[in-house]
Write an enzyme that holds these catalytic residues in place. Structure first.
Site, mmCIF file in Angstrom:
data_model
loop_
_atom_site.group_PDB
_atom_site.id
_atom_site.type_symbol
_atom_site.label_atom_id
_atom_site.label_comp_id
_atom_site.label_asym_id
_atom_site.label_seq_id
_atom_site.Cartn_x
_atom_site.Cartn_y
_atom_site.Cartn_z
ATOM 1 N N GLN A 115 41.772 79.769 50.307
ATOM 2 C CA GLN A 115 42.083 79.850 51.725
ATOM 3 C C GLN A 115 41.727 78.522 52.374
ATOM 4 O O GLN A 115 40.732 77.898 52.024
ATOM 5 C CB GLN A 115 41.264 80.985 52.383
ATOM 6 N N GLY A 119 46.554 77.811 55.495
ATOM 7 C CA GLY A 119 46.990 79.147 55.119
ATOM 8 C C GLY A 119 46.296 79.586 53.841
ATOM 9 O O GLY A 119 45.172 79.168 53.559
ATOM 10 N N ASP A 232 45.620 61.267 52.443
ATOM 11 C CA ASP A 232 44.611 62.321 52.390
ATOM 12 C C ASP A 232 44.042 62.461 50.976
ATOM 13 O O ASP A 232 43.893 63.573 50.466
ATOM 14 C CB ASP A 232 45.209 63.655 52.857
#
Length: 419
Positions: A115, A119, A232
């Site tokens: 999780q 989402g 990222d």
């Protein structure tokens, strides 16, 4: 059929010649033969004309029809080859699934893998038995930029160290991304875990993972038709398959840019606290480029090198100790004294830290390219020089930064300064 039926089309000529023959005693025999020759020639010419007309209106269409049929057969065969090619390409390209397909693949979302702020992730299985991980994105996604970035970037990539996007779902408000299943999860749980059972990665394997991620990142920057900036890179986004082969994942913040353009223009910063390059916060530090990913990769190396030391640093009453600053000071003393036994720092940690500190230099122009990073990771540790101390490092305590925190919940969205 009687002889009369055969000559009936030429009855006029026959009657005419018969008349001449009966009266030939009144005329010269030459007249009869001349008339016969003329009539035969005319009949032959008429026959040839009839055959030409038949050929013109019958045989020509048949020839044309045969020619068209032959070419149509060749075209259909060519289309079949193209169709097979496209089907093979589709097997390598992301497939589009309906929401009902997603329900079937995940067996009604039976097994949840994780999780996050984006989402939930569920384990699934394609009809052929191929295991996948299905990321169900939140319904409130703004303009859907993350979804578009993911499909448009990772969807075109096939590299051993980049996770493969198998398919996606875009139906109504439902958005899902279907990836190849990575059995061993993300790198962060192995390098930050205090549980010895999770420390299955020895130093050689960690160095191999670092080198593999560097090669994957180099491919994103230079190996694709369009350069891809990830923005990222962090342990949470490095996934390990059943053989512990690392693969870069999560391209929601990625950006395409032409390889011949060194600069990237953005209106807002993107990245994760602790891994985001300074120039993404303010352009006063420099311009945004592939060197921004190099910075994030450097922080990843520092995490891999120091992940096992975070708890040990508390022994020095150093809840405020920042590992890159701490390790730089130790390495500097070792380099100055040429005594590599004064601290318990092995060659593996020294190498990752030297390369990592080179990658996290404040100015982008002072950082190496990923090509150079790969070469440095493959070089002997003693041949690597300690880079200048990054600006964030000082002898004063640095505000506490929990390196093992869940960075996926700390996304930045900062508007760049207009300078």
């Amino acid at each position: 059929m009687s002889i009369y039926d055969v000559i009936s089309p030429f009855r006029f000529e026959v009657d005419f010649l018969a008349c001449l023959h009966e009266k030939q005693y009144h005329q010269s025999i030459l007249t009869f033969y001349a008339a016969s020759v003329i009539i035969i020639v005319l009949d032959i010419a008429l026959l040839i004309l009839v055959l030409l007309m038949i050929g013109r209106f019958l045989f020509s269409p048949l020839c044309v029809l045969s020619f068209l049929t032959y070419n149509l057969f060749k075209l259909i065969k060519r289309v079949d080859n193209i169709e097979r090619f496209l089907q093979n390409q589709n097997a390598l390209s992301p497939s589009r699934y309906s929401y009902n397909d997603i329900i079937t693949i995940t067996r009604n979302f039976k097994e949840k893998l994780g999780q996050g702020g984006f989402g939930s992730v569920y384990k699934g299985r394609l009809p052929g038995g191929y295991l996948v991980a299905v990321k169900m994105l939140g319904k409130l996604m703004g303009d859907g930029e993350d979804f578009i970035n993911e499909v448009s970037t990772i969807g075109r990539i096939h590299h051993v160290h980049v996770v493969q996007l198998v398919g996606f779902c875009a139906e109504g408000s439902y958005r899902a991304l279907v990836y190849e299943y990575m059995a061993n999860g993300s790198l962060d749980k192995y390098i930050f875990s205090s549980n010895k059972e999770n420390r299955i990665l020895n130093m050689d394997k960690l160095l191999e993972i670092a080198l593999s991620v560097a090669k994957g990142l180099h491919y994103l920057h230079q190996g694709c038709n369009m350069g891809i900036l990830h923005f990222d890179i962090k342990p949470h986004n490095i996934l390990l398959d059943h053989k512990l082969t690392p693969k870069i994942s999560d391209f929601g913040l990625a950006k395409l840019h032409p390889k011949d353009h060194s600069l990237v223009f953005m209106s807002a910063a993107r990245g994760t606290i602790g891994y985001i390059a300074p120039e993404l916060i303010s352009r006063s530090f420099g311009t945004i480029s592939h060197k921004s990913d190099v910075y994030s990769f450097g922080m990843l190396l520092m995490d891999m090198a120091g992940g096992r030391r975070h708890n040990d640093l508390k022994a020095e009453n150093s809840s405020q100790v920042y590992y890159p600053s701490w390790i730089y000071d130790k390495l500097n003393v070792m380099e100055m004294s040429k005594n590599f036994d004064i601290f318990e720092i092995d060659d593996f940690e020294r190498k990752l830290c030297k390369v990592g500190l080179s990658c996290i230099q404040t100015r982008p122009m002072d950082r190496p390219s990923m090509t150079n990073v790969v070469e440095m990771l493959q070089a002997d540790v003693d041949s690597l020089q300690l880079p200048p101390k990054p600006f964030f490092s000082s002898s004063d305590p640095v505000p506490s930064i929990n390196i093992s925190m869940d960075y996926s919940k700390s996304e930045l969205s900062i508007i760049l300064e207009n300078k």
